[in-house]
Design a protein around this motif. Sequence first.
Motif, mmCIF file in Angstrom:
data_model
loop_
_atom_site.group_PDB
_atom_site.id
_atom_site.type_symbol
_atom_site.label_atom_id
_atom_site.label_comp_id
_atom_site.label_asym_id
_atom_site.label_seq_id
_atom_site.Cartn_x
_atom_site.Cartn_y
_atom_site.Cartn_z
ATOM 1 N N LYS A 15 0.718 -1.174 0.013
ATOM 2 C CA LYS A 15 0.003 0.127 0.050
ATOM 3 C C LYS A 15 0.705 1.199 -0.091
ATOM 4 C CE LYS A 15 -3.589 2.351 2.475
ATOM 5 N NZ LYS A 15 -4.394 2.319 3.894
ATOM 6 N N ASN A 16 2.007 1.297 0.829
ATOM 7 C CA ASN A 16 2.822 2.516 0.786
ATOM 8 C C ASN A 16 3.644 2.403 -0.339
ATOM 9 O OD1 ASN A 16 2.267 2.904 3.690
ATOM 10 N ND2 ASN A 16 3.686 1.742 4.458
ATOM 11 N N ALA A 17 4.093 1.405 -0.941
ATOM 12 C CA ALA A 17 4.603 1.474 -2.405
ATOM 13 C C ALA A 17 3.762 2.071 -3.637
ATOM 14 C CB ALA A 17 5.063 0.171 -2.524
ATOM 15 N N ASP A 18 2.380 1.751 -3.602
ATOM 16 C CA ASP A 18 1.591 2.327 -4.427
ATOM 17 C C ASP A 18 1.498 3.840 -4.376
ATOM 18 O OD1 ASP A 18 1.073 -0.259 -5.591
ATOM 19 O OD2 ASP A 18 -0.670 -0.770 -4.593
ATOM 20 N N GLU A 19 1.405 4.198 -2.935
ATOM 21 C CA GLU A 19 1.008 5.710 -2.480
ATOM 22 C C GLU A 19 2.373 6.336 -2.934
ATOM 23 O OE1 GLU A 19 0.357 5.970 1.606
ATOM 24 O OE2 GLU A 19 -1.651 5.226 1.537
ATOM 25 N N HIS A 20 3.607 5.823 -2.917
ATOM 26 C CA HIS A 20 4.681 6.687 -3.139
ATOM 27 C C HIS A 20 4.891 6.613 -4.522
ATOM 28 C CE1 HIS A 20 6.519 5.295 0.887
ATOM 29 N NE2 HIS A 20 6.117 6.162 1.057
ATOM 30 N N TRP A 21 4.514 5.475 -5.349
ATOM 31 C CA TRP A 21 4.364 5.394 -6.757
ATOM 32 C C TRP A 21 3.405 6.673 -7.581
ATOM 33 C CZ3 TRP A 21 7.337 4.223 -10.828
ATOM 34 C CH2 TRP A 21 7.078 4.164 -12.013
ATOM 35 N N CYS A 22 2.132 6.703 -6.783
ATOM 36 C CA CYS A 22 1.357 7.591 -7.298
ATOM 37 C C CYS A 22 2.012 9.164 -7.057
ATOM 38 C CB CYS A 22 -0.256 7.386 -6.604
ATOM 39 S SG CYS A 22 -0.831 6.056 -7.268
ATOM 40 N N THR A 23 2.154 9.250 -5.810
ATOM 41 C CA THR A 23 2.734 10.595 -5.439
ATOM 42 C C THR A 23 4.026 10.890 -6.540
ATOM 43 O OG1 THR A 23 2.386 10.227 -3.186
ATOM 44 C CG2 THR A 23 3.939 12.279 -3.436
ATOM 45 N N TYR A 24 4.951 10.138 -6.801
ATOM 46 C CA TYR A 24 5.959 10.257 -7.920
ATOM 47 C C TYR A 24 5.547 10.638 -8.940
ATOM 48 C CZ TYR A 24 9.472 9.277 -11.436
ATOM 49 O OH TYR A 24 10.024 9.204 -12.536
ATOM 50 N N MET A 25 4.278 10.026 -9.447
ATOM 51 C CA MET A 25 3.891 10.336 -10.760
ATOM 52 C C MET A 25 3.141 11.828 -10.883
ATOM 53 S SD MET A 25 4.484 7.834 -12.923
ATOM 54 C CE MET A 25 3.731 8.838 -14.184
ATOM 55 N N PHE A 26 2.873 12.164 -9.618
ATOM 56 C CA PHE A 26 2.344 13.597 -9.545
ATOM 57 C C PHE A 26 3.451 14.723 -9.759
ATOM 58 C CE2 PHE A 26 2.079 17.277 -6.675
ATOM 59 C CZ PHE A 26 1.073 17.955 -7.137
ATOM 60 N N PHE A 27 4.643 14.325 -9.175
ATOM 61 C CA PHE A 27 5.697 15.227 -9.108
ATOM 62 C C PHE A 27 6.483 15.033 -10.756
ATOM 63 C CE2 PHE A 27 5.821 14.870 -4.823
ATOM 64 C CZ PHE A 27 5.830 16.310 -4.353
ATOM 65 N N VAL A 28 6.187 13.939 -11.391
ATOM 66 C CA VAL A 28 6.564 13.949 -12.998
ATOM 67 C C VAL A 28 5.624 14.793 -13.704
ATOM 68 C CG1 VAL A 28 6.527 12.408 -14.986
ATOM 69 C CG2 VAL A 28 7.337 11.541 -12.824
ATOM 70 N N VAL A 29 4.331 14.802 -13.295
ATOM 71 C CA VAL A 29 3.585 15.741 -14.011
ATOM 72 C C VAL A 29 3.991 17.297 -13.783
ATOM 73 C CG1 VAL A 29 1.145 16.433 -14.553
ATOM 74 C CG2 VAL A 29 1.568 14.094 -14.360
ATOM 75 N N LEU A 30 4.161 17.553 -12.439
ATOM 76 C CA LEU A 30 4.347 18.813 -11.886
ATOM 77 C C LEU A 30 5.696 19.244 -12.400
ATOM 78 C CD1 LEU A 30 3.901 21.271 -9.815
ATOM 79 C CD2 LEU A 30 5.379 19.925 -8.218
ATOM 80 N N ARG A 31 6.663 18.400 -12.730
ATOM 81 C CA ARG A 31 7.827 18.812 -13.592
ATOM 82 C C ARG A 31 7.730 19.187 -14.814
ATOM 83 N NH1 ARG A 31 12.740 14.426 -13.986
ATOM 84 N NH2 ARG A 31 11.678 13.891 -12.232
ATOM 85 N N LEU A 32 6.831 18.767 -15.702
ATOM 86 C CA LEU A 32 6.330 19.355 -17.075
ATOM 87 C C LEU A 32 5.608 20.632 -16.742
ATOM 88 C CD1 LEU A 32 5.564 15.893 -18.461
ATOM 89 C CD2 LEU A 32 7.269 17.422 -19.099
ATOM 90 N N VAL A 33 4.487 20.543 -15.758
ATOM 91 C CA VAL A 33 3.699 21.761 -15.701
ATOM 92 C C VAL A 33 4.578 22.984 -15.442
ATOM 93 C CG1 VAL A 33 1.923 22.914 -14.367
ATOM 94 C CG2 VAL A 33 1.543 20.434 -15.099
ATOM 95 N N LEU A 34 5.726 22.848 -14.583
ATOM 96 C CA LEU A 34 6.406 23.879 -14.054
ATOM 97 C C LEU A 34 7.082 24.526 -15.257
ATOM 98 C CD1 LEU A 34 7.749 23.072 -10.746
ATOM 99 C CD2 LEU A 34 6.085 24.589 -11.196
ATOM 100 N N VAL A 35 7.512 23.628 -16.282
ATOM 101 C CA VAL A 35 8.257 24.368 -17.597
ATOM 102 C C VAL A 35 7.335 25.062 -18.352
ATOM 103 C CG1 VAL A 35 8.872 23.480 -19.778
ATOM 104 C CG2 VAL A 35 9.778 22.394 -17.586
#
Length: 687
Positions: A15-35
């Motif tokens: 469950k923690n791994a899934d949460e961490h993976w989803c949060t990581y994907m959020f930051f991936v999108v954020l990295r693109l959005v911030l550009v």
Amino acid sequence: MRVTKYFETFMRKNKNADEHWCTYMFFVVLRLVLVFIPQLGYVHPDEFFQSTEIFIGEHFQLEHIRSWEFNSTFPLRSVAVSLITLKIPLNLLEIIAVNLRGFFGIDIICSYTYLVFPRLVMCILSFVNDWSLYKVCQLYSLRYEIRLLALGSSHVMLIFGTRTFSNSIEMAISSVLLYLVAECMIHSNTVIYKKEFLEERYEKADSIGERVKIWKLKNALPPHNYNRLLLMSTLCVAGVFNRPTFLLFGAPMVFYWMLRGMGTKSVSFKHFNLRMALFCLSAVPATLLFTIIDSFYYKYLTMGELHMVQIGINNFVFTPWNFIKYNIDPTKTAQHGLHPRYIHLLVNIPLLYNILGVIALVAFGQQMLRFFKAEYQGLPRAQSIVGLMSAAIFAPVFFMSLINHQEARFLIPFTFPIVLLHSPKLVTGFCTSYPFKEEHPFLRFVYEKFLCSRASARYLLKTWYTLNIALVIFFGFIHQSGVFPLAQHFETSMQTKAPNENLHLITSHVYSFPLSFVNIPSSGLVRVNRHTGQKYRHRKDFYLYEYGSTDLSKLILKLKIILNHCETKQQTQKLKYRLYLAIPASLTDQLHEVAYKSNMTSIDYELIKVFYPHLSTEALPNPFGRHPCDLNTPIDDLKGTCQVPASFQAKDDFLSMAYLSRQFSAFAHQFGLALYKFEIKHNKRIY
């Protein structure tokens, strides 16, 4: 009971791994959005003046500032890597722009594109770090979710990773090189183990048939001595030409690649030397290619000389050597700022990696303590992945600390090893068991309250998020963030001005102004009219004067000289002009005071616009500054204006809500970049 407990633990981890993976994907999108937003924060002049200012200006034939490092007489910067990361993408951008303009009438070539497109390229390149980290975690069966989460949420990736710094390219090359070395290490260990196992079986075999079978299995083992040789050597050459400090980052990785298998029956010191010799030979083709590219770019070598075979040693330039010669001279590096030797270790690492930086320093200190106490069993094995990552962090830090000019961004290439080694502690806590040998009440208290998993795991990840978000906001949206909107303002002004009008911009207490963002055709290039064949040049009609952190009294004197010169040209050559001054809003009070004292009775000036937010560390806001209602105070009425209202004169009223809110408003409005327009009153001249 044990099975149930194990199942619950397994489910909780997943469950923690899934949460961490989803949060990581959020930051991936954020990295693109911030550009694309985009980030208006301006980290350091090098993000423009060692990359986009040069190549965008040359490619689109714009007015631009060519920094001293690209001087043809003694060039310090190679353009070979920039041709791949910038020049080729700019060609693609131009093709897209031409088609959009031709088919849809849409023109995308503007300052926004000049800012965002190179950052998009760097953002795409930054995912090389994520990929390399994921591959290493897979190779060594490590938890990749929390490591990717730490990498993706770090402001190093969100800010520095998407900026056009040579350090960001250096970080990507370092990450790929670490992955290749880690892969070669595990491959060599596997092959050597199988080989030695088969050799033992061969010696103990009773029959010839069994020996033949084992001999065939041994010969079927894949080679491992020179795996990835050409790719690694080429990457190292690219890293050195991109930034010669890569020698310090790449050396530990290459050393570990050469050290693989040492101490076993299969690999001897002879193999180490042979690997080193072949590695150097494999680097020759890329070195020659990059040297030729630089020599053509800086006009040391021409096609005519190549055709006539009139080539000598002076026809080639080796930019990494020029860079090293310049930076080993302390007097030259001192011109860019002197720093104590401990800045990298005690300031820059915690600044870049906050919690992880502190954990890395503590872990390194613990290893050094064990080494000096001769507790070698507690140290990581020399040829282990932990040994490789530790060497990739602290070997470069040691040598880079010997240079007297130190900036935090110099250290971002070891983001990968810090995250790989220490990021799991963000969720598990500092220590899973009591770390001290001696049992002491104070040490036990420190462990129970701060270091144990229960105590530290509660706040480490939250602290990591909080500090990184704060740094993203500061560097991404506040620090020097008025400079780009100022450039956009003048891009519009240049398009709407009169044909016989010149614009003059003076800047002070801000970072260098990227001239290419104003999007002005270069006045230094000879152009040809397609219809008549006539040659012509664009008239220079934008003038930039940058005075760094010059004292405002001296700045006003320089402004008077420029204004007088503009007035003279208007009278003699009928050239209209507009003169502007851009300074941090925190200097508004001082500007009014200096203007009043210098008796500028023949000059009018007015506040045109304030670009928010903007923070210049060269001119920090004053908590007791004047209210913005007085920003546009005329000189003649300056004295006595913007006093504290009568209701606030009493001592008790200075703590009233009205006064405090007014002062807070005055302080907040200083976080801006003010643009003033200056002109002569009634055509009077200045003497």
